[in-house]
Design an enzyme around this catalytic site. Structure first.
Site, short mmCIF file in Angstrom:
data_model
loop_
_atom_site.label_atom_id
_atom_site.label_comp_id
_atom_site.label_asym_id
_atom_site.label_seq_id
_atom_site.Cartn_x
_atom_site.Cartn_y
_atom_site.Cartn_z
N ASP A 1 7.55 2.88 -5.08
CA ASP A 1 6.93 2.57 -6.59
C ASP A 1 8.06 2.65 -7.06
OD1 ASP A 1 4.07 3.89 -5.84
OD2 ASP A 1 4.17 5.16 -6.45
N GLU B 1 2.78 11.35 3.09
CA GLU B 1 2.06 10.66 0.89
C GLU B 1 1.68 12.27 0.17
OE1 GLU B 1 0.83 7.91 -0.39
OE2 GLU B 1 0.43 9.82 -2.19
N1 SAM Z 1 3.24 2.12 1.61
C1 SAM Z 1 2.11 1.26 1.08
C2 SAM Z 1 1.75 0.29 1.01
O1 SAM Z 1 2.83 -0.70 1.51
O2 SAM Z 1 0.92 -0.17 1.03
C3 SAM Z 1 1.85 2.12 -0.33
C4 SAM Z 1 2.60 1.66 -1.36
S1 SAM Z 1 2.54 2.37 -3.02
C5 SAM Z 1 2.68 1.32 -4.18
C6 SAM Z 1 3.37 4.07 -2.96
C7 SAM Z 1 2.86 4.97 -2.41
O3 SAM Z 1 4.37 6.45 -1.28
C8 SAM Z 1 2.08 6.05 -3.01
O4 SAM Z 1 0.97 6.16 -2.56
C9 SAM Z 1 2.44 6.73 -3.97
O5 SAM Z 1 1.85 8.33 -4.26
C10 SAM Z 1 3.38 7.14 -2.86
N2 SAM Z 1 4.70 7.89 -2.94
C11 SAM Z 1 5.98 7.95 -3.70
N3 SAM Z 1 6.53 8.61 -3.59
C12 SAM Z 1 6.11 9.70 -3.47
C13 SAM Z 1 7.09 10.70 -2.83
N4 SAM Z 1 8.06 11.25 -3.43
N5 SAM Z 1 6.79 11.15 -2.14
C14 SAM Z 1 5.40 11.09 -0.81
N6 SAM Z 1 4.61 10.14 -1.68
C15 SAM Z 1 4.91 8.90 -2.60
#
Ligand code: SAM
Length: 214
Positions: free
Chosen positions: A119, A70
Protein backbone atom coordinates in the site's frame (compact mmCIF):
# COMPACT_ATOMS: atom_id res chain seq x y z
CA UNK A 1 -7.29 -4.44 -0.91
CA UNK A 2 -10.14 -4.68 1.58
CA UNK A 3 -13.03 -6.98 0.85
CA UNK A 4 -16.01 -5.90 2.93
CA UNK A 5 -18.91 -7.87 4.35
CA UNK A 6 -17.49 -11.33 4.06
CA UNK A 7 -19.68 -12.96 6.66
CA UNK A 8 -17.84 -15.02 9.26
CA UNK A 9 -14.34 -14.46 7.82
CA UNK A 10 -12.86 -14.03 11.33
CA UNK A 11 -14.41 -17.30 12.48
CA UNK A 12 -13.24 -19.21 9.37
CA UNK A 13 -9.72 -17.84 9.82
CA UNK A 14 -9.68 -18.71 13.53
CA UNK A 15 -10.64 -22.31 12.80
CA UNK A 16 -8.44 -22.85 9.73
CA UNK A 17 -5.52 -25.23 10.13
CA UNK A 18 -3.66 -23.19 7.51
CA UNK A 19 -3.61 -20.09 9.72
CA UNK A 20 -1.29 -19.91 12.74
CA UNK A 21 -3.55 -19.12 15.74
CA UNK A 22 -3.42 -15.40 16.46
CA UNK A 23 -3.15 -15.87 20.22
CA UNK A 24 0.01 -18.00 19.78
CA UNK A 25 1.92 -15.58 17.52
CA UNK A 26 3.83 -13.86 20.33
CA UNK A 27 5.04 -17.27 21.59
CA UNK A 28 6.46 -18.17 18.16
CA UNK A 29 9.91 -16.48 18.02
CA UNK A 30 12.48 -19.26 17.58
CA UNK A 31 9.81 -21.91 16.91
CA UNK A 32 9.01 -21.53 13.20
CA UNK A 33 11.18 -24.41 12.01
CA UNK A 34 9.56 -26.64 14.63
CA UNK A 35 6.13 -25.62 13.33
CA UNK A 36 7.05 -26.90 9.85
CA UNK A 37 8.90 -29.90 11.32
CA UNK A 38 12.04 -29.29 9.24
CA UNK A 39 15.02 -26.94 8.86
CA UNK A 40 14.15 -25.57 5.42
CA UNK A 41 14.66 -21.83 4.84
CA UNK A 42 11.75 -19.56 5.78
CA UNK A 43 10.49 -16.96 3.29
CA UNK A 44 7.83 -14.37 4.19
CA UNK A 45 5.48 -12.36 2.03
CA UNK A 46 4.25 -9.33 3.92
CA UNK A 47 0.89 -7.97 2.71
CA UNK A 48 0.13 -11.05 0.64
CA UNK A 49 -3.46 -10.10 -0.22
CA UNK A 50 -5.39 -13.08 -1.58
CA UNK A 51 -2.21 -15.18 -1.75
CA UNK A 52 -1.74 -15.89 -5.46
CA UNK A 53 2.02 -15.19 -5.37
CA UNK A 54 2.86 -17.11 -2.21
CA UNK A 55 0.66 -20.09 -3.09
CA UNK A 56 2.39 -20.41 -6.48
CA UNK A 57 5.85 -19.97 -4.91
CA UNK A 58 5.11 -22.68 -2.33
CA UNK A 59 3.93 -25.01 -5.07
CA UNK A 60 7.06 -24.40 -7.17
CA UNK A 61 9.52 -24.57 -4.23
CA UNK A 62 8.67 -27.42 -1.85
CA UNK A 63 12.21 -27.05 -0.39
CA UNK A 64 11.28 -23.66 1.14
CA UNK A 65 8.84 -22.92 3.98
CA UNK A 66 6.56 -19.99 3.17
CA UNK A 67 4.65 -17.73 5.55
CA UNK A 68 2.13 -15.20 4.25
CA UNK A 69 1.23 -12.20 6.41
CA UNK A 70 -2.02 -10.30 5.85
CA UNK A 71 -3.69 -7.70 8.05
CA UNK A 72 -7.33 -8.29 7.08
CA UNK A 73 -9.21 -11.54 7.64
CA UNK A 74 -11.64 -10.73 4.81
CA UNK A 75 -8.68 -10.78 2.40
CA UNK A 76 -6.89 -13.70 4.06
CA UNK A 77 -10.06 -15.76 3.66
CA UNK A 78 -9.40 -15.94 -0.10
CA UNK A 79 -5.93 -17.38 0.47
CA UNK A 80 -7.38 -19.95 2.88
CA UNK A 81 -9.92 -20.96 0.24
CA UNK A 82 -7.06 -21.50 -2.25
CA UNK A 83 -5.38 -23.83 0.26
CA UNK A 84 -8.62 -25.74 0.71
CA UNK A 85 -8.61 -26.32 -3.06
CA UNK A 86 -4.90 -27.27 -3.06
CA UNK A 87 -3.23 -27.94 0.28
CA UNK A 88 0.53 -27.32 0.55
CA UNK A 89 2.53 -28.53 3.57
CA UNK A 90 5.13 -25.75 3.22
CA UNK A 91 2.74 -22.78 3.46
CA UNK A 92 1.01 -21.16 6.45
CA UNK A 93 -0.73 -17.83 6.96
CA UNK A 94 -0.59 -15.24 9.72
CA UNK A 95 -3.29 -12.65 10.29
CA UNK A 96 -1.40 -9.78 11.85
CA UNK A 97 -0.15 -6.25 11.35
CA UNK A 98 3.45 -6.33 10.10
CA UNK A 99 4.28 -3.63 12.68
CA UNK A 100 4.46 -6.48 15.22
CA UNK A 101 6.84 -8.59 13.20
CA UNK A 102 9.76 -8.42 15.67
CA UNK A 103 7.51 -9.87 18.37
CA UNK A 104 6.62 -12.84 16.18
CA UNK A 105 10.01 -13.82 14.64
CA UNK A 106 13.34 -14.32 16.40
CA UNK A 107 16.64 -12.71 15.35
CA UNK A 108 17.77 -14.04 11.95
CA UNK A 109 14.91 -16.56 11.76
CA UNK A 110 13.74 -15.45 8.31
CA UNK A 111 15.77 -16.01 5.14
CA UNK A 112 13.90 -13.83 2.67
CA UNK A 113 11.13 -11.23 2.67
CA UNK A 114 8.87 -10.38 -0.26
CA UNK A 115 6.99 -7.06 -0.41
CA UNK A 116 4.64 -7.06 -3.38
CA UNK A 117 2.62 -4.01 -4.40
CA UNK A 118 2.59 -2.64 -0.87
CA UNK A 119 0.00 0.00 0.00
CA UNK A 120 1.47 3.42 -0.98
CA UNK A 121 0.22 5.54 1.95
CA UNK A 122 0.67 8.69 -0.21
CA UNK A 123 0.42 11.30 2.58
CA UNK A 124 3.82 12.29 4.03
CA UNK A 125 2.57 11.93 7.58
CA UNK A 126 1.84 8.24 6.88
CA UNK A 127 5.30 7.44 5.43
CA UNK A 128 6.18 5.27 8.45
CA UNK A 129 3.33 2.91 7.53
CA UNK A 130 4.83 2.12 4.11
CA UNK A 131 6.22 -1.41 4.22
CA UNK A 132 9.54 -0.42 2.53
CA UNK A 133 10.07 2.59 4.88
CA UNK A 134 13.23 2.87 6.99
CA UNK A 135 11.14 2.12 10.07
CA UNK A 136 10.06 -1.21 8.57
CA UNK A 137 13.58 -1.89 7.22
CA UNK A 138 14.84 -1.62 10.82
CA UNK A 139 12.31 -4.29 11.84
CA UNK A 140 13.27 -6.56 8.92
CA UNK A 141 16.93 -6.10 9.91
CA UNK A 142 16.19 -7.79 13.25
CA UNK A 143 14.47 -10.89 11.91
CA UNK A 144 16.37 -11.48 8.66
CA UNK A 145 19.36 -13.85 8.49
CA UNK A 146 22.74 -12.16 7.89
CA UNK A 147 22.85 -13.25 4.24
CA UNK A 148 19.09 -12.81 3.73
CA UNK A 149 17.52 -10.36 1.32
CA UNK A 150 14.31 -8.45 0.55
CA UNK A 151 12.55 -8.33 -2.83
CA UNK A 152 10.09 -5.50 -3.51
CA UNK A 153 7.88 -5.06 -6.60
CA UNK A 154 5.44 -2.27 -7.38
CA UNK A 155 4.04 -0.29 -10.31
CA UNK A 156 3.85 2.83 -8.11
CA UNK A 157 6.84 4.94 -9.15
CA UNK A 158 6.50 7.42 -6.29
CA UNK A 159 6.50 4.60 -3.74
CA UNK A 160 9.44 2.92 -5.46
CA UNK A 161 11.50 6.15 -5.54
CA UNK A 162 10.74 6.61 -1.84
CA UNK A 163 11.79 3.00 -1.14
CA UNK A 164 15.10 3.41 -3.00
CA UNK A 165 15.84 6.66 -1.09
CA UNK A 166 15.26 4.90 2.24
CA UNK A 167 17.99 2.30 1.60
CA UNK A 168 21.21 4.16 2.32
CA UNK A 169 20.09 5.92 5.55
CA UNK A 170 18.76 2.58 6.78
CA UNK A 171 22.05 0.77 5.98
CA UNK A 172 20.83 -1.40 3.10
CA UNK A 173 22.41 -1.96 -0.36
CA UNK A 174 20.66 -2.63 -3.66
CA UNK A 175 21.71 -5.82 -5.48
CA UNK A 176 19.14 -5.19 -8.24
CA UNK A 177 17.10 -2.11 -9.22
CA UNK A 178 14.91 -2.07 -12.31
CA UNK A 179 12.19 0.29 -13.46
CA UNK A 180 10.83 -2.18 -16.03
CA UNK A 181 11.06 -5.72 -14.72
CA UNK A 182 9.01 -7.26 -17.53
CA UNK A 183 11.43 -5.92 -20.15
CA UNK A 184 14.39 -7.72 -18.55
CA UNK A 185 14.50 -11.41 -19.59
CA UNK A 186 17.20 -12.29 -17.02
CA UNK A 187 15.24 -10.80 -14.10
CA UNK A 188 12.01 -12.33 -15.39
CA UNK A 189 13.44 -15.84 -15.08
CA UNK A 190 11.38 -17.52 -12.34
CA UNK A 191 9.27 -14.39 -11.80
CA UNK A 192 5.90 -15.27 -10.28
CA UNK A 193 3.28 -12.63 -10.97
CA UNK A 194 1.22 -11.36 -8.06
CA UNK A 195 -2.45 -10.54 -8.46
CA UNK A 196 -1.69 -6.80 -8.64
CA UNK A 197 1.24 -7.37 -10.99
CA UNK A 198 -1.05 -9.16 -13.46
CA UNK A 199 -3.62 -6.41 -13.24
CA UNK A 200 -1.28 -3.43 -13.56
CA UNK A 201 1.08 -4.88 -16.14
CA UNK A 202 -1.96 -5.73 -18.30
CA UNK A 203 -2.82 -2.00 -18.14
CA UNK A 204 0.65 -1.22 -19.53
CA UNK A 205 2.22 -0.02 -16.25
CA UNK A 206 5.94 -0.83 -15.97
CA UNK A 207 6.81 -2.86 -12.89
CA UNK A 208 9.66 -1.67 -10.65
CA UNK A 209 11.65 -4.11 -8.56
CA UNK A 210 14.54 -4.04 -6.14
CA UNK A 211 16.48 -6.75 -4.34
CA UNK A 212 18.31 -5.48 -1.25
CA UNK A 213 20.68 -6.79 1.40
CA UNK A 214 22.76 -5.23 4.25
N1 SAM B 1 0.75 -8.59 -2.47
C1 SAM B 1 -0.54 -8.67 -3.14
C2 SAM B 1 -0.36 -8.48 -4.63
O1 SAM B 1 0.72 -8.02 -5.05
O2 SAM B 1 -1.29 -8.80 -5.37
C3 SAM B 1 -1.55 -7.70 -2.53
C4 SAM B 1 -1.23 -6.24 -2.68
S1 SAM B 1 -2.37 -5.19 -1.80
C5 SAM B 1 -2.18 -3.65 -2.58
C6 SAM B 1 -1.52 -4.90 -0.27
C7 SAM B 1 -1.95 -5.87 0.84
O3 SAM B 1 -1.11 -5.65 1.97
C8 SAM B 1 -3.38 -5.69 1.32
O4 SAM B 1 -4.05 -6.92 1.31
C9 SAM B 1 -3.22 -5.13 2.73
O5 SAM B 1 -4.28 -5.50 3.60
C10 SAM B 1 -1.89 -5.71 3.15
N2 SAM B 1 -1.19 -4.91 4.17
C11 SAM B 1 -0.97 -3.58 4.14
N3 SAM B 1 -0.33 -3.16 5.24
C12 SAM B 1 -0.13 -4.28 6.01
C13 SAM B 1 0.48 -4.49 7.26
N4 SAM B 1 1.00 -3.48 7.98
N5 SAM B 1 0.51 -5.76 7.75
C14 SAM B 1 -0.02 -6.79 7.04
N6 SAM B 1 -0.63 -6.63 5.84
C15 SAM B 1 -0.68 -5.40 5.32
Amino acid sequence: MRLRNVTGSREVIAESRYVVPEDSLHDMPGKWHALFGNQQPIHLEIGMGKGKFIHTMAMEHPEINYLGIEKYSTVLLRAVQKMEAMELPNLKFLRMDAEEITQVFGPGEVDRIYLNFSDPWPKDRHAKRRLPSKEFLARYDQILAKDGWIEFKTDNRALFDFAVEELQPAGWKAKVVTYDLHADPALMEGNVMTEYEEKFSAMGNPICKYVICR
